[in-house]
Design an enzyme around this catalytic site. Structure first.
Site, PDB file in Angstrom:
ATOM      1  N   ASP A 110      -9.010  33.459 -17.080  1.00 20.15           N
ATOM      2  CA  ASP A 110      -9.405  34.768 -17.612  1.00 20.15           C
ATOM      3  C   ASP A 110      -8.611  35.140 -18.864  1.00 20.15           C
ATOM      4  OD1 ASP A 110     -11.079  35.127 -15.287  1.00 20.15           O
ATOM      5  OD2 ASP A 110      -9.234  35.498 -14.186  1.00 20.15           O
ATOM      6  N   GLU A 117     -16.665  42.509 -22.545  1.00 20.41           N
ATOM      7  CA  GLU A 117     -17.710  41.632 -22.028  1.00 20.41           C
ATOM      8  C   GLU A 117     -18.538  42.357 -20.973  1.00 20.41           C
ATOM      9  OE1 GLU A 117     -17.834  37.607 -19.395  1.00 20.41           O
ATOM     10  OE2 GLU A 117     -16.451  37.601 -21.098  1.00 20.41           O
ATOM     11  N   ASP A 151     -12.199  40.923 -20.737  1.00 17.66           N
ATOM     12  CA  ASP A 151     -13.091  40.192 -19.822  1.00 17.66           C
ATOM     13  C   ASP A 151     -12.902  40.784 -18.432  1.00 17.66           C
ATOM     14  OD1 ASP A 151     -14.609  38.419 -18.390  1.00 17.66           O
ATOM     15  OD2 ASP A 151     -13.233  36.727 -18.602  1.00 17.66           O
ATOM     16  N   GLU A 179       0.846  -1.203   0.000  1.00 12.21           N
ATOM     17  CA  GLU A 179       0.000   0.000   0.000  1.00 12.21           C
ATOM     18  C   GLU A 179       0.883   1.256   0.000  1.00 12.21           C
ATOM     19  OE1 GLU A 179      -2.846   0.114  -0.777  1.00 12.21           O
ATOM     20  OE2 GLU A 179      -3.867  -1.737  -0.220  1.00 12.21           O
TER      21      GLU A 179
END
Length: 686
Positions: A660, A548, A475, A319
């Site tokens: 962005d 925008e 934007d 493991e």
């Protein structure tokens, strides 16, 4: 391919051709070599079971098969110490009378008394006998025989077979033992023992994989990882002398359980007088008569110094994905030991990157990573998008008899935790990156070319080929939280008479403080970008700008007004018409066109019709960070999500940052390559 209609006839002919008892009576005779060729030494070879033959026979699979079928090695029967032994399946071979007469005729004219040829043959015979007489040959054979009989309904009364990955674990263990116990005869023993495993067609180069210093196995839950490790360690201690084995588990109770299981196994099948146990430090010592003792030490990762100072030939890390990271240095330190090998074994938990770090070894130069799952990379997308699919459709799936996988189990486990079926039960080792890999839309070669092949937009040739219109998309974001979204800006110039475009400017701007002057700050940033581009590219005559307005329409109009006043170039804006009044405002409402814009952008990248400029402008991205590299990071994060209505959505937001800048570049490229939009002067009405 043998026609099925002729198969029985061929089998009957083969049966009749084999003389009764011929194979049992046939044996190699070392004192009468066959001198088949008189060629130079460079063109001939000494075969220990034949004589002097042309070197081209080294590539003969028929000759190799025949010699191995009558090799004395496979006639020796080593009795197992426990359980029921297994016979090594050997393909019977036979020489018909006609073939024997033809062979004698070929060799009849050649002198069998060539002293030089006889010396070569004697040397080959001695080499073969030396390998068989290697002191560790019988020891390793005993280990294989004991392990095979132990797994033959002895360890588990219900099963006499093992899974392919369990066989591979045995191979990694066994062949590494050969490389450290008999390094000079390793290649010869590799060839001998591969018959035991049925690796008839495996070449020597492939066998070298098992000599690696480390290997990693990612296997689904409940598939017998620890089970086979217990069997291997138990037989190693009792069959091989002077071998030091380590076992590290992620939890104390796991290490104690394995420790107890190995003790019980040895006590049940081997003399108790040979076993010496120190429970306080998890050590088992086993001593056979007239042999040096072999040892096992079981430890956990919670005491990271417990294995320091020890000497291990084989270290099994169970493991391993869940091992404490501060314990890894003490484990990895054994890779410096020349005769040590680390075998990492783990189930897959890809819901958390910290417990999926072993999957990073997929990019290792050596083939270290072995992943067992039920979905191939080509069909992972189908598996993720179709709820009813529980296994890969491309091949006949091998599912162990003790594993149950169906649609009901998938639905139930996913009700407990979304994605648990894929990550825990299916063993999808790539699930940590499944969302990224499944939706990855831009190829790595395209990104490399985008990064390296930058256009010199300052050269006269480039300026003559570029359009004089600059496309800028803004934007805006009205926040000063640098952990959230910022204002993204992308500037693109298209080429004349071509669909090619060049990215010449990018910005990722954050407000210094929240005041009423946010529109002014954003407009000033855009004006500074236009001014810089106009200075570097005198051929640019005007700018087409789309701002925008989804977040705030009033602020978008304010930004357009301020930019119109401050821009050093004539500016035209994309306008949005008010449905109530019919007035057109200098802003753009981003909607369904975003998906189309992303598809156009992705196609341009993959087709190499989008480039970046050598003198790309950015006034906001750190000077120490390449703006193109900044953009590529966001491109790599592009994901395509299918929606219920049959459409798709694109997003590049990720844990480490926003998208962005990418959205601004995507939209600027879309407007530069589309003829559907009309840019107008500021505040022009219908």
């Amino acid at each position: 391919m043998i026609l099925s209609g002729k198969k029985r006839m061929l089998l009957d002919n083969y049966k009749n051709a084999r003389a009764p008892g011929g194979d049992d009576e046939r044996d190699w005779v070392f004192d009468r070599p066959a001198i088949v060729t008189r060629r130079d030494k460079s063109d001939r070879m000494a075969h220990p079971y034949i004589g002097i033959i042309p070197r081209t026979n080294i590539y003969s699979a028929v000759l190799d098969s025949y010699c191995k079928s009558l090799n004395p090695v496979y006639k020796e029967r080593i009795p197992p110490v426990l359980g029921t032994g297994r016979d090594v399946p050997v393909t019977p071979a036979n020489v018909t009378g006609e073939l024997a007469r033809a062979a004698r005729a070929l060799c009849g004219d050649l002198a069998s008394g060539d002293p030089e040829a006889l010396v070569e043959f004697a040397s080959a015979v001695q080499t073969q006998r030396t390998s068989r007489g290697c002191p560790v040959f019988r020891e390793l054979s005993e280990f294989l025989v004991n392990l095979a009989s132990f797994l033959n309904r002895c360890y588990s009364v219900k099963s006499d077979t093992i899974e392919p990955f369990q066989k591979q674990l045995i191979l990694h263990t066994f062949y590494f033992l050969i490389s450290i116990k008999a390094p000079h005869a390793a290649n010869t023993l590799f060839e001998v023992f591969k018959e035991y495993f049925g690796l008839f067609d495996m070449g020597r180069e492939a066998l070298q994989t098992f000599k690696q210093k480390s290997t990693v196995y990612l296997i689904p839950r409940r598939h017998g990882k620890t089970w086979i490790v217990v069997a291997i360690i138990s037989m190693l201690l009792t069959s091989v002398e002077n071998i030091h084995v380590g076992y590290v588990a992620h939890q104390k109770h796991v290490a104690n359980s394995v420790f107890a299981e190995i003790i019980n196994t040895i006590y049940r099948w081997f003399p108790a007088k040979n076993v010496y146990i120190k429970k306080e430090n998890g050590t088992i010592m086993y001593t056979n008569e007239n042999r040096r003792p072999s040892t096992l030490m079981c430890a956990t990762c919670f005491n990271k110094n417990s294995i320091r100072g020890q000497t291990f030939n084989l270290l099994y890390v169970d493991e391993a994905n869940f091992i404490k990271k501060d314990s890894l240095p003490s484990i990895l330190g054994f890779m410096l030991q020349k005769d040590a090998k680390i075998i990492f074994i783990s189930s897959v938990n890809s819901s958390d990157q910290t417990t999926s770090f072993l999957y990073n070894l997929k990019n290792a130069k050596e083939k270290m990573l072995n992943v067992v799952n039920y979905v191939c990379p080509q069909h992972r997308e189908d598996f993720s998008l179709q709820e009813s699919v529980v296994s890969c459709p491309c091949y006949r799936l091998h599912i162990p008899t003790y594993i149950a996988i169906d649609e009901n189990i998938k639905d139930t486990t996913n009700l407990f935790m979304e994605g648990a079926f894929t990550t825990e039960l299916m063993g999808d080792g790539a699930a940590a990156t499944t969302q990224t890999n499944m939706h990855k839309v831009v190829g790595e070669p395209a990104l490399v070319q985008f990064d390296l092949c930058r256009v010199d937009t300052g050269s006269p040739e480039a300026q003559r080929g570029l359009n004089p219109t600059l496309f800028l998309y803004v934007d805006p974001a009205y926040t000063n939280n640098t952990e959230a979204s910022g204002t993204g800006m992308g500037a693109v110039v298209s080429m004349k008479n071509s669909d090619r475009c060049v990215v010449v400017g990018v910005e990722h701007f954050f407000l210094k403080e929240l005041t009423g002057a946010s529109s002014l700050q954003i407009a000033s940033c855009a004006a500074a970008l236009i001014r810089s581009l106009a200075t570097l590219h005198p051929f640019v005559r005007e700018a087409h700008v789309a701002i925008e307005g989804n977040s705030s329409q009033d602020s978008a109009v304010a930004i357009a007004t301020l930019l119109h006043e401050r821009s050093p170039l004539p500016v035209k804006f994309l306008h949005h018409a008010d449905k109530a009044t019919g007035v057109q405002w200098p802003m753009y409402i981003l909607g369904a066109e975003k998906a189309r814009a992303f598809e156009t952008f992705i196609y341009a990248l993959n087709s190499n019709t989008l480039s970046c400029g050598q003198a790309i402008v950015s006034n906001t991205i750190k000077l120490s960070f390449d703006p193109v590299a900044y953009l590529i990071e966001q491109i790599r994060a592009i994901k395509c999500y299918p929606l219920k209505d049959g459409t798709v959505s694109y997003c590049a937001k990720h844990k480490g940052g926003s998208d962005d800048t990418l959205v601004a570049v995507v939209m600027a490229h879309y407007f530069a390559t589309s003829d559907r939009h009309v840019f107008k002067n500021h505040m022009k009405q219908i």
